[in-house]
Design an enzyme around this catalytic site. Sequence first.
Site, short mmCIF file in Angstrom:
data_model
loop_
_atom_site.label_atom_id
_atom_site.label_comp_id
_atom_site.label_asym_id
_atom_site.label_seq_id
_atom_site.Cartn_x
_atom_site.Cartn_y
_atom_site.Cartn_z
N SER A 229 65.05 -34.76 74.79
CA SER A 229 64.93 -33.34 75.12
C SER A 229 63.53 -32.86 74.73
CB SER A 229 65.97 -32.54 74.32
OG SER A 229 65.75 -31.15 74.42
N TYR B 26 71.07 -30.64 67.01
CA TYR B 26 70.65 -31.11 68.34
C TYR B 26 69.22 -31.67 68.29
CZ TYR B 26 69.81 -30.92 73.38
OH TYR B 26 69.50 -31.23 74.68
#
Length: 254
Positions: free
Chosen positions: A139, A152
């Site tokens: 990401s 995350y």
Amino acid sequence: MVDLSGKVVVITGGARGLGAAAAQAVVDGGGTVLITDVLEEEGAATAAKLGDAAHFLRHDVTSEADWETVLAYAVDTFGRLDGLVNNAGIATGQFLEHESVEHFRRVVEINLVGVFIGIKAAAAHLRAGGGGSIVNISSAAGLTGLPLTAGYGASKWGVRGLSKIGAVELAEARIRVNSVHPGMTLTPMTAPVGIQAGEGNFPGAPLGRVGAPEEIAAAVAFLLCDASSYMTGAELAVDGGWTAGPTVRALTGR
Ligand code: NAD
């Protein structure tokens, strides 16, 4: 440029969102795809839409037993394995101080431990077939310190590092390992953020808009196919420039 004919690819978390778009790209490139996910109805429907070149299996990426079943199915059914896209993931939306230890552990278990088990399990099959390509979906949160992403972001930084370790260790087996770093992209995961498609709707990124799943899938398909044959250990940001630096407007007000 993307020729995946004859290639067999497993995509985790492929029932919807980026994984489903990547599955479409594999089929468009002439390949065969095994979509896996914990969402059984959505996964089966996504595979059915793609036709005979797509199959679906229920798969929890945190389960070693599930991984063995999935990879054995791919090799038994299609005769080989050429690629793996470690795409399954869940998000965090809490400030670090508010994130529970339990949730942090759960995010890392799915987003990072799941990728580790996948690389480890797939490597044996890819090695036996003479090589292949592993694409790990990290990401933008794995390239920078994005707020509200404690578990995350930590898991995505881990995926980025693990990809490089895989790249150097598995090169002798002709297995390439690369990471893709999507920016803000319109999928069911980001729907709660309330972002919209369209020019100017995401001023934080220099390109000024959010991404479409197909734009991430194009990078994944490129890394799966032989057009990227000299790439391993690379990190490909597909984020509209979000992690390249501040926008001119943010810096100068203009
Ligand atoms: P999504 O929620 O639409 O898709 C994720 C899929 O993973 C879902 O189908 C879900 O059921 C599946 N999944 C969750 N836990 C699983 C498990 N334990 N085992 C198997 N499958 C499981 O989200 P998305 O946006 O398509 O995200 C795909 C990947 O892209 C994720 O790794 C995500 O972190 C990453 N990503 C997304 C964005 C974005 O803006 N959408 C940005 C950067 C990175």
